[in-house]
Design a protein around this motif. Structure first.
Motif, PDB file in Angstrom:
ATOM      1  N   THR A 129       3.401   0.204   9.825  1.00 28.08           N
ATOM      2  CA  THR A 129       2.153  -0.209   9.176  1.00 28.08           C
ATOM      3  C   THR A 129       1.925  -1.711   9.307  1.00 28.08           C
ATOM      4  N   GLY A 130       2.498  -2.332  10.324  1.00 23.82           N
ATOM      5  CA  GLY A 130       2.378  -3.778  10.448  1.00 23.82           C
ATOM      6  C   GLY A 130       1.223  -4.250  11.304  1.00 23.82           C
ATOM      7  N   ARG A 131       0.314  -3.323  11.671  1.00 25.37           N
ATOM      8  CA  ARG A 131      -0.761  -3.694  12.585  1.00 25.37           C
ATOM      9  C   ARG A 131      -2.121  -3.375  11.985  1.00 25.37           C
ATOM     10  N   SER A 132      -3.160  -3.732  12.725  1.00 20.23           N
ATOM     11  CA  SER A 132      -4.525  -3.530  12.245  1.00 20.23           C
ATOM     12  C   SER A 132      -4.773  -2.071  11.869  1.00 20.23           C
ATOM     13  N   PHE A 133      -5.574  -1.887  10.836  1.00 20.15           N
ATOM     14  CA  PHE A 133      -6.020  -0.566  10.373  1.00 20.15           C
ATOM     15  C   PHE A 133      -4.912   0.232   9.688  1.00 20.15           C
ATOM     16  N   SER A 134      -3.773  -0.403   9.345  1.00 20.69           N
ATOM     17  CA  SER A 134      -2.682   0.329   8.719  1.00 20.69           C
ATOM     18  C   SER A 134      -2.370  -0.246   7.344  1.00 20.69           C
ATOM     19  N   ASP A 135      -1.665   0.543   6.518  1.00 20.45           N
ATOM     20  CA  ASP A 135      -1.381   0.125   5.145  1.00 20.45           C
ATOM     21  C   ASP A 135      -0.123   0.839   4.651  1.00 20.45           C
ATOM     22  N   GLU A 136       0.902   0.071   4.299  1.00 18.18           N
ATOM     23  CA  GLU A 136       2.183   0.658   3.898  1.00 18.18           C
ATOM     24  C   GLU A 136       2.071   1.469   2.613  1.00 18.18           C
ATOM     25  N   ASP A 137       1.376   0.956   1.616  1.00 21.68           N
ATOM     26  CA  ASP A 137       1.251   1.698   0.362  1.00 21.68           C
ATOM     27  C   ASP A 137       0.511   3.011   0.571  1.00 21.68           C
ATOM     28  N   VAL A 138      -0.516   2.964   1.403  1.00 18.42           N
ATOM     29  CA  VAL A 138      -1.315   4.168   1.651  1.00 18.42           C
ATOM     30  C   VAL A 138      -0.492   5.233   2.369  1.00 18.42           C
ATOM     31  N   ILE A 139       0.289   4.836   3.377  1.00 17.24           N
ATOM     32  CA  ILE A 139       1.062   5.846   4.109  1.00 17.24           C
ATOM     33  C   ILE A 139       2.121   6.477   3.215  1.00 17.24           C
ATOM     34  N   LYS A 140       2.743   5.690   2.347  1.00 21.36           N
ATOM     35  CA  LYS A 140       3.743   6.265   1.451  1.00 21.36           C
ATOM     36  C   LYS A 140       3.104   7.230   0.457  1.00 21.36           C
ATOM     37  N   ARG A 141       1.904   6.890  -0.027  1.00 24.13           N
ATOM     38  CA  ARG A 141       1.199   7.821  -0.918  1.00 24.13           C
ATOM     39  C   ARG A 141       0.845   9.102  -0.181  1.00 24.13           C
TER      40      ARG A 141
END
Length: 206
Positions: free
Chosen positions: A161-173
């Motif tokens: 999730t370290g690139r554009s259009f990504s989100d660490e909190d969102v993917i874990k949810r």
């Protein structure tokens, strides 16, 4: 005829945010001896067609629109079914990523959460799992005991999730709410690397 999962690996590159990396992508084809669906279209039409063979392709299902997963989707669309084509399906939230690779053509059908397609007597259901990409989708095949997670869930945890259009909190949810509700013995077929199970990753991620 009972549906099965066929697999191969294709090598190429992934480019985003001005950087390019060498990557190996899994090719997943689900179906029986007469019909199938292709999950993602990385790198090489020939590599994919070697798995498809002479079967009828009902659809090209994209887990997301990073270039290493969708780059050859349009030429694959034109090649399958004796040149008659097959529809490309993508979640519309991934349009900004798709347009980074394909500026002059679109996919055919919008993938929505809960979309189902039956092939070889087995049904695949789309699960919207944003985070790695806004339109990231996994495909659950309950009769086959597996889920195709693209780059959402790998052996060892969530996708990058370290690139554009990504989100660490969102993917874990997404993983906790949508994938960890699947049976623990469900086999996870990933976009890169080895299989895992929902139970193993649930225990690791918590």
């Amino acid at each position: 005829m009972t549906a099965r999962v066929d697999h191969a690996v294709s090598s190429g590159t992934f480019s985003l945010d001005g950087e390019t990396f060498d990557v190996d992508n899994n090719i997943w084809v689900v179906g029986d001896d007469s019909e199938c669906v292709v999950i993602d279209a990385p790198h090489s039409v020939d590599d994919i067609m070697a798995v498809v063979g002479d079967r009828t392709v009902k659809a090209i299902l994209l887990t997301h629109a990073h270039d290493d997963h969708c780059r050859v989707a349009p030429p694959l669309r034109e090649r399958v079914n004796g040149g008659q084509g097959a529809p490309i399906l993508l979640h519309p939230d991934d349009k900004p990523l798709w347009e980074l690779t394909h500026t002059d053509r679109l996919w055919d059908v919008d993938l929505e959460d809960g979309f189902e397609i039956t092939v070889g007597g087995s049904t695949l259901r789309a699960i919207h799992t944003p985070g790695h990409a806004p339109g990231a989708v996994c495909f659950h095949a309950p009769e086959l005991g597996c889920v195709f997670t693209g780059d959402t869930l790998f052996q060892g945890g969530p996708g990058a999730t370290g690139r554009s259009f990504s989100d660490e909190d969102v993917i874990k949810r997404s993983i906790r709410a949508r994938l960890f509700e699947l049976p623990p013995e469900t086999v996870v077929h990933t976009g890169h690397g080895d299989d895992t199970t929902i139970g193993a990753e649930r225990e690791a991620l918590g």
